[in-house]
Design a protein around this motif. Structure first.
Motif, PDB file in Angstrom:
ATOM      1  N   VAL A  56       1.103  -1.130   0.219  1.00  0.00           N
ATOM      2  CA  VAL A  56       0.143   0.064   0.010  1.00  0.00           C
ATOM      3  C   VAL A  56       1.050   1.248   0.214  1.00  0.00           C
ATOM      4  CG1 VAL A  56      -1.645   1.543   1.393  1.00  0.00           C
ATOM      5  CG2 VAL A  56      -2.072  -1.002   1.160  1.00  0.00           C
ATOM      6  N   ILE A  57       1.983   1.265   0.817  1.00  0.00           N
ATOM      7  CA  ILE A  57       2.555   2.420   0.813  1.00  0.00           C
ATOM      8  C   ILE A  57       3.572   2.738  -0.387  1.00  0.00           C
ATOM      9  CG2 ILE A  57       4.764   3.403   1.971  1.00  0.00           C
ATOM     10  CD1 ILE A  57       3.809   2.067   4.810  1.00  0.00           C
ATOM     11  N   GLY A  58       3.967   1.711  -1.045  1.00  0.00           N
ATOM     12  CA  GLY A  58       4.762   1.624  -2.120  1.00  0.00           C
ATOM     13  C   GLY A  58       3.927   1.840  -3.339  1.00  0.00           C
ATOM     14  N   ALA A  59       2.683   1.331  -3.319  1.00  0.00           N
ATOM     15  CA  ALA A  59       1.512   1.934  -4.385  1.00  0.00           C
ATOM     16  C   ALA A  59       1.226   3.214  -4.387  1.00  0.00           C
ATOM     17  CB  ALA A  59       0.411   0.824  -4.380  1.00  0.00           C
ATOM     18  N   PHE A  60       1.155   3.827  -3.073  1.00  0.00           N
ATOM     19  CA  PHE A  60       0.585   5.023  -2.901  1.00  0.00           C
ATOM     20  C   PHE A  60       1.893   5.889  -3.384  1.00  0.00           C
ATOM     21  CE2 PHE A  60       0.804   8.742  -0.379  1.00  0.00           C
ATOM     22  CZ  PHE A  60      -0.283   9.527  -0.617  1.00  0.00           C
ATOM     23  N   THR A  61       3.005   5.559  -3.173  1.00  0.00           N
ATOM     24  CA  THR A  61       4.083   6.317  -3.537  1.00  0.00           C
ATOM     25  C   THR A  61       3.980   6.428  -5.019  1.00  0.00           C
ATOM     26  OG1 THR A  61       5.344   5.966  -1.483  1.00  0.00           O
ATOM     27  CG2 THR A  61       6.726   6.776  -3.549  1.00  0.00           C
ATOM     28  N   LEU A  62       4.148   5.386  -5.727  1.00  0.00           N
ATOM     29  CA  LEU A  62       3.997   5.162  -7.307  1.00  0.00           C
ATOM     30  C   LEU A  62       2.845   6.047  -8.090  1.00  0.00           C
ATOM     31  CD1 LEU A  62       5.125   1.542  -7.761  1.00  0.00           C
ATOM     32  CD2 LEU A  62       6.293   3.327  -8.154  1.00  0.00           C
ATOM     33  N   PHE A  63       1.720   5.744  -7.162  1.00  0.00           N
ATOM     34  CA  PHE A  63       0.631   6.523  -7.726  1.00  0.00           C
ATOM     35  C   PHE A  63       0.724   8.206  -7.673  1.00  0.00           C
ATOM     36  CE2 PHE A  63      -3.462   8.748  -6.529  1.00  0.00           C
ATOM     37  CZ  PHE A  63      -4.267   8.500  -7.717  1.00  0.00           C
ATOM     38  N   ILE A  64       1.146   8.818  -6.583  1.00  0.00           N
ATOM     39  CA  ILE A  64       1.247  10.215  -6.493  1.00  0.00           C
ATOM     40  C   ILE A  64       2.505  10.716  -6.951  1.00  0.00           C
ATOM     41  CG2 ILE A  64      -0.011  10.502  -4.386  1.00  0.00           C
ATOM     42  CD1 ILE A  64       2.725  10.953  -3.014  1.00  0.00           C
ATOM     43  N   ALA A  82       8.581   1.673  -6.012  1.00  0.00           N
ATOM     44  CA  ALA A  82       8.783   0.126  -6.583  1.00  0.00           C
ATOM     45  C   ALA A  82       9.395  -1.026  -5.738  1.00  0.00           C
ATOM     46  CB  ALA A  82       9.527   0.303  -8.090  1.00  0.00           C
ATOM     47  N   TRP A  83      10.571  -0.333  -4.945  1.00  0.00           N
ATOM     48  CA  TRP A  83      11.061  -1.219  -4.132  1.00  0.00           C
ATOM     49  C   TRP A  83      10.304  -1.771  -2.860  1.00  0.00           C
ATOM     50  CZ3 TRP A  83      16.116  -3.650  -4.228  1.00  0.00           C
ATOM     51  CH2 TRP A  83      16.499  -4.134  -3.018  1.00  0.00           C
ATOM     52  N   ILE A  84       9.589  -0.905  -2.553  1.00  0.00           N
ATOM     53  CA  ILE A  84       8.612  -1.097  -1.234  1.00  0.00           C
ATOM     54  C   ILE A  84       7.673  -1.988  -1.708  1.00  0.00           C
ATOM     55  CG2 ILE A  84       7.133  -0.216   0.325  1.00  0.00           C
ATOM     56  CD1 ILE A  84       9.064   2.343   0.344  1.00  0.00           C
ATOM     57  N   VAL A  86       7.910  -4.679  -4.004  1.00  0.00           N
ATOM     58  CA  VAL A  86       8.740  -5.731  -4.058  1.00  0.00           C
ATOM     59  C   VAL A  86       8.758  -6.150  -2.874  1.00  0.00           C
ATOM     60  CG1 VAL A  86      10.862  -7.037  -4.809  1.00  0.00           C
ATOM     61  CG2 VAL A  86       9.704  -5.147  -6.361  1.00  0.00           C
ATOM     62  N   GLU A  87       9.127  -5.404  -1.979  1.00  0.00           N
ATOM     63  CA  GLU A  87       9.631  -5.850  -0.677  1.00  0.00           C
ATOM     64  C   GLU A  87       8.324  -6.548   0.011  1.00  0.00           C
ATOM     65  OE1 GLU A  87      11.477  -4.351   3.592  1.00  0.00           O
ATOM     66  OE2 GLU A  87      10.878  -2.682   1.978  1.00  0.00           O
ATOM     67  N   GLY A  88       7.140  -5.929  -0.259  1.00  0.00           N
ATOM     68  CA  GLY A  88       5.597  -6.512   0.341  1.00  0.00           C
ATOM     69  C   GLY A  88       5.616  -7.814  -0.326  1.00  0.00           C
ATOM     70  N   LEU A  89       5.641  -7.870  -1.487  1.00  0.00           N
ATOM     71  CA  LEU A  89       5.506  -8.958  -2.167  1.00  0.00           C
ATOM     72  C   LEU A  89       6.423 -10.306  -1.610  1.00  0.00           C
ATOM     73  CD1 LEU A  89       4.982  -7.952  -5.959  1.00  0.00           C
ATOM     74  CD2 LEU A  89       3.324  -8.909  -4.266  1.00  0.00           C
ATOM     75  N   VAL A  90       7.831  -9.956  -1.490  1.00  0.00           N
ATOM     76  CA  VAL A  90       8.491 -10.897  -0.907  1.00  0.00           C
ATOM     77  C   VAL A  90       8.125 -11.346   0.692  1.00  0.00           C
ATOM     78  CG1 VAL A  90      10.913 -11.339  -0.043  1.00  0.00           C
ATOM     79  CG2 VAL A  90      10.544 -10.025  -2.337  1.00  0.00           C
TER      80      VAL A  90
END
Length: 134
Positions: A56-64, A82-84, A86-90
């Protein structure tokens, strides 16, 4: 709505504050990060919740941040977002391997890594403020 440069500055400022506080916490209570990773991987639910929060945090960053046609601060935040993600997926897919890897990293030299995290956090705060005020 503020322009993209100011929004990027705010995002980077708060990432910097987070990094600084995390580093300070590890310096004050050595082993804090290691215990956190051990607690997350020992649970069956926490890796999923941690992974979802990272996504959510990574997607929010990418979105804005939108596209990568902006200044270098936007590109930095797109890479971080994007790194965040990927970290969430891992965290969700392979929490046991990720936990072992993170524990190995935390055992190397937590004081040095914590100091670097604080310096990096201050640099992010400064660069973010420069974009907010500039």
């Amino acid at each position: 709505m503020p322009d993209g440069n100011i929004m990027a500055g705010w995002v980077l400022l708060f990432y910097g504050l987070y990094s600084f506080a995390a580093g300070l916490g590890e310096l004050r209570l050595p082993g804090l990060w290691l215990r956190m990773i051990e607690n997350i991987t020992a649970s069956t639910a926490l890796p999923f919740l941690t992974g979802m929060l990272c996504m959510v945090i990574g997607a929010f960053t990418l979105f804005i941040m939108g596209g990568d046609d902006g200044p270098i601060i936007n590109k930095i935040l797109i890479i971080m977002g994007a790194w965040i993600v990927v970290e969430g997926l891992v965290f969700i897919a392979i929490p046991d391997y990720f936990g072992r890897f993170a524990s190995w990293l935390m055992n190397m030299s937590s004081r040095m890594v914590a100091g670097f995290t604080m310096v990096l956090g201050l640099a992010m705060c400064g660069y973010g403020l420069w974009h907010i005020l500039g």
